[in-house]
Write a protein that holds these residues in place. Structure first.
Motif, short mmCIF file in Angstrom:
data_model
loop_
_atom_site.label_atom_id
_atom_site.label_comp_id
_atom_site.label_asym_id
_atom_site.label_seq_id
_atom_site.Cartn_x
_atom_site.Cartn_y
_atom_site.Cartn_z
N ALA A 1 1.00 -3.20 -4.55
CA ALA A 1 -0.82 -3.08 -5.22
C ALA A 1 -1.05 -4.48 -5.03
CB ALA A 1 -1.80 -1.64 -5.97
N ALA A 2 0.12 -4.70 -6.63
CA ALA A 2 -0.21 -6.21 -6.91
C ALA A 2 0.54 -7.38 -6.10
CB ALA A 2 1.17 -5.83 -8.56
N HIS A 3 1.62 -6.79 -5.22
CA HIS A 3 1.88 -7.90 -4.73
C HIS A 3 2.60 -7.63 -3.14
CE1 HIS A 3 3.72 -9.54 -8.61
NE2 HIS A 3 4.07 -7.89 -9.03
N GLY A 4 1.90 -6.74 -2.57
CA GLY A 4 2.67 -6.45 -0.94
C GLY A 4 1.58 -7.76 -0.47
N PRO A 5 1.92 -7.26 1.26
CA PRO A 5 2.99 -6.55 1.42
C PRO A 5 3.79 -6.81 1.05
CG PRO A 5 1.91 -7.97 3.65
CD PRO A 5 2.26 -8.47 2.47
N ARG A 6 4.40 -5.66 1.20
CA ARG A 6 6.35 -5.50 1.01
C ARG A 6 7.09 -4.21 1.61
NH1 ARG A 6 5.07 -9.92 -1.40
NH2 ARG A 6 5.93 -10.78 -3.08
N THR A 7 8.77 -5.19 2.12
CA THR A 7 9.61 -3.73 2.46
C THR A 7 10.14 -3.20 0.97
OG1 THR A 7 11.38 -5.35 2.45
CG2 THR A 7 10.05 -5.98 4.01
N ALA A 8 10.73 -1.82 1.98
CA ALA A 8 11.27 -1.01 0.53
C ALA A 8 12.56 -2.48 0.11
CB ALA A 8 12.05 0.24 1.71
N ARG A 9 12.92 -3.10 0.60
CA ARG A 9 14.02 -3.43 0.03
C ARG A 9 13.87 -4.57 -1.30
NH1 ARG A 9 19.05 -3.37 2.53
NH2 ARG A 9 19.14 -2.31 4.96
N GLU A 10 12.66 -5.27 -0.67
CA GLU A 10 12.36 -6.33 -1.65
C GLU A 10 10.69 -5.29 -2.73
OE1 GLU A 10 10.35 -9.74 1.27
OE2 GLU A 10 8.76 -7.57 1.02
N VAL A 11 10.32 -4.02 -2.80
CA VAL A 11 9.86 -2.78 -4.35
C VAL A 11 11.34 -2.96 -4.54
CG1 VAL A 11 8.82 -1.12 -4.30
CG2 VAL A 11 7.99 -2.26 -2.44
N GLU A 12 12.67 -1.94 -4.27
CA GLU A 12 13.63 -1.49 -4.78
C GLU A 12 14.35 -3.17 -4.92
OE1 GLU A 12 16.63 1.09 -3.10
OE2 GLU A 12 17.64 -0.95 -2.76
N TYR B 1 5.00 -2.45 3.55
CA TYR B 1 4.04 -1.83 3.06
C TYR B 1 2.73 -2.26 1.98
CZ TYR B 1 7.58 1.96 3.96
OH TYR B 1 8.97 2.90 4.54
N ASP B 2 1.52 -1.56 2.65
CA ASP B 2 0.85 -2.47 1.80
C ASP B 2 -0.46 -0.92 1.69
OD1 ASP B 2 -0.86 -4.53 0.64
OD2 ASP B 2 -0.91 -5.91 2.37
N LEU B 3 -1.75 -1.55 0.60
CA LEU B 3 -2.51 -0.57 0.47
C LEU B 3 -3.34 -0.49 2.18
CD1 LEU B 3 -3.96 -2.37 -2.82
CD2 LEU B 3 -2.48 0.24 -2.42
N PRO B 4 -3.82 0.98 2.02
CA PRO B 4 -4.69 0.89 3.45
C PRO B 4 -5.47 -0.19 3.33
CG PRO B 4 -3.96 3.30 2.59
CD PRO B 4 -4.00 1.89 1.82
N ALA B 5 -6.94 -0.62 1.92
CA ALA B 5 -7.69 -1.26 1.99
C ALA B 5 -7.61 -2.30 2.41
CB ALA B 5 -8.30 -1.05 0.65
N ARG B 6 -6.19 -3.16 2.81
CA ARG B 6 -5.82 -4.15 3.07
C ARG B 6 -5.58 -4.12 4.50
NH1 ARG B 6 -3.54 -5.53 -2.85
NH2 ARG B 6 -1.56 -5.18 -1.41
N VAL B 7 -5.47 -3.25 5.15
CA VAL B 7 -4.67 -3.21 6.86
C VAL B 7 -5.67 -2.79 7.61
CG1 VAL B 7 -2.99 -1.59 8.06
CG2 VAL B 7 -2.33 -3.10 5.42
N LEU B 8 -6.31 -1.66 7.05
CA LEU B 8 -7.16 -1.13 8.11
C LEU B 8 -8.58 -1.09 8.01
CD1 LEU B 8 -7.11 2.92 7.04
CD2 LEU B 8 -5.71 1.43 9.21
N PRO B 9 -9.05 -1.84 9.37
CA PRO B 9 -10.52 -2.30 9.60
C PRO B 9 -11.73 -1.94 8.26
CG PRO B 9 -9.44 -1.66 11.34
CD PRO B 9 -8.97 -1.72 10.64
N PRO B 10 -11.75 -2.31 7.80
CA PRO B 10 -13.05 -1.74 6.68
C PRO B 10 -13.80 -0.92 6.83
CG PRO B 10 -13.49 -4.54 6.77
CD PRO B 10 -11.98 -3.99 8.05
N ALA B 11 -14.08 -0.63 8.49
CA ALA B 11 -15.36 0.39 8.52
C ALA B 11 -14.48 1.48 8.45
CB ALA B 11 -16.12 -0.01 10.06
N VAL B 12 -13.44 1.26 8.82
CA VAL B 12 -11.98 2.17 9.11
C VAL B 12 -12.23 3.27 7.60
CG1 VAL B 12 -10.27 3.59 9.68
CG2 VAL B 12 -11.72 2.31 11.50
N ALA B 13 -11.61 1.67 6.71
CA ALA B 13 -11.35 2.01 4.84
C ALA B 13 -11.75 2.69 4.72
CB ALA B 13 -10.77 0.97 4.88
#
Length: 411
Positions: free
Chosen positions: A138-149, A196-208
């Protein structure tokens, strides 16, 4: 079709091929995002798989229907706003239109019961880690699992594990959050890692921001999408497309029939009743020619492939090499309205060649090997050029290999 009727198997095949986009002419000019969006809306999903011996599986169905295109279109459609497709578990891991992602929220809500053991295990045993992963993305995305790890659990970071499924706890947490719908994929890296990222930042606003659909209604809509993509299908065929539970699928089909949104159809030779959308048009003929990946939605449900085309097709990737019948990564040649050949293919990129490890005929009355081999050779040239390979080479395995080698050499 305006009411219940009987279809010959030939008409059922044509209806299925038209529904999958094989009756329409390919674009006369360059393939655009508009073409891709319309195709994805027709199919509702592109299955994803990690096998790279030829090309990643989601690229191949687009080639089969639209012809050669710039693969960067798919990366743009899934990796840049406004996204035309996003990832979720549909028919296995899949790219789906954003609205289909919304229709699968009931599956996300069942993550505690339906997600795999490694995902549910980390949520149960390390909830603080799961929340830390979510907070970091949420603070830094989008991030891969390696970057999160590396940020959240650096002592766990290190060399890649020994297999695709040998996940670290952070990767399992990412996948748990992905299954639960709390994270989604903003795209993929060149090595095909999810970002990985938050759905609100990826999905179109009308869908999210849209409310969650009522689960039974969402499943009815998914069944309708399956019917649109398949043309004519039994209840098990419709169920398999989005991997619905049997009882829920049967209830959805029954309700749609009662509402008149699905029509019962009898297909000659099929024991089970079938269904089609009202107004479905059966073309007089289909003149398609395409190579179908094992994960193409026309053929990925093996029982339906056998019922529709009379061809038993098996994915032999996980079969020990000595026990394979047709090969490691076998594509089917769609020729007209039938499946005419099998080819085991490999993109040998260092040598610049498309290698045909084996070629097998699917016999049909009145169709000779020479004609099939010539058509297959032409389609292999198209595939090789699209992959950036200089030539096609045929190894001497399979009952069509000799004729295909001659056809390739004569071009």
């Amino acid at each position: 079709m305006s009411g219940p009727e009987r279809l010959s198997l030939a008409r059922a095949r044509r209806l299925a091929l038209a529904a999958q986009g094989f009756a329409a002419p390919r674009p006369a000019g360059p393939v655009t995002l508009g073409h891709l969006s319309r195709l994805l809306e027709r199919l509702s999903l592109l299955q994803i798989d990690s096998i790279t011996v030829l090309a990643r599986s989601h690229y191949l169905p687009v080639l089969a229907r639209l012809g050669p295109y710039d693969r960067a279109l798919l990366e743009r459609a899934s990796g840049r706003a406004p996204r035309r497709m996003v990832e979720y578990w549909a028919h296995e891991a899949s790219y789906v239109p954003p609205e289909v992602h919304r229709l699968l929220r009931w599956r996300m809500a069942r993550h505690a019961d339906e997600a795999w053991g490694s995902m549910t295990g980390v949520a149960r045993e390390a909830p603080a880690l799961v929340e830390a992963v979510l907070a970091h993305v949420a603070a830094h995305g989008p991030r891969t699992a390696r970057e999160v790890e590396a940020a959240v659990a650096p002592r766990a970071a290190g060399p890649a594990r020994g297999s695709w499924w040998d996940w670290s706890s952070v990767k399992a947490a990412c996948e748990h959050l992905f299954w639960a719908g709390r994270l989604t994929a903003a795209g993929r890296t060149p090595s095909f890692e999810r970002r990985y990222d938050l759905p609100a930042r990826v999905l179109p606003p009308a869908v999210a921001t849209a409310p969650d659909p009522e689960p039974d209604q969402a499943r009815r809509e998914l069944v309708l999408r399956s019917a649109r993509a398949l043309g004519v299908a039994t209840e098990p065929h419709l169920r398999d497309y989005f991997r619905l539970a049997p009882a829920e699928s049967r209830r959805a089909v029954a309700e749609l029939v009662e509402e008149g949104r699905l029509l019962p159809v009898a297909v000659d030779g099929w024991a089970a009743p079938a269904y089609a959308l009202p107004g479905a048009v059966v073309p007089r003929s289909v003149g398609a020619r395409a190579l179908l990946s094992p994960f193409d939605s026309l053929v990925f449900h093996r029982p339906r492939t056998e019922e529709l085309f009379g061809v038993r097709h098996r994915l032999e990737v996980y079969v020990p090499a000595p026990a394979r019948v047709h090969g490691y990564y076998v594509l089917l040649l769609l020729l007209g309205e039938r499946l005419a050949a099998r080819v085991d293919l490999k993109a040998d990129r260092p040598a610049g060649r498309l290698l045909v490890r084996a070629a097998w005929e699917v016999p049909a009355p009145g169709v000779g090997q020479h004609g099939v081999a010539r058509e297959l050779a032409e389609e292999l040239e198209v595939l090789a050029a699209w992959l950036g390979l200089e030539r096609v080479e045929v190894e001497p395995r399979g009952d069509l290999a000799a004729a295909l080698a001659r056809a390739v050499a004569g071009r």
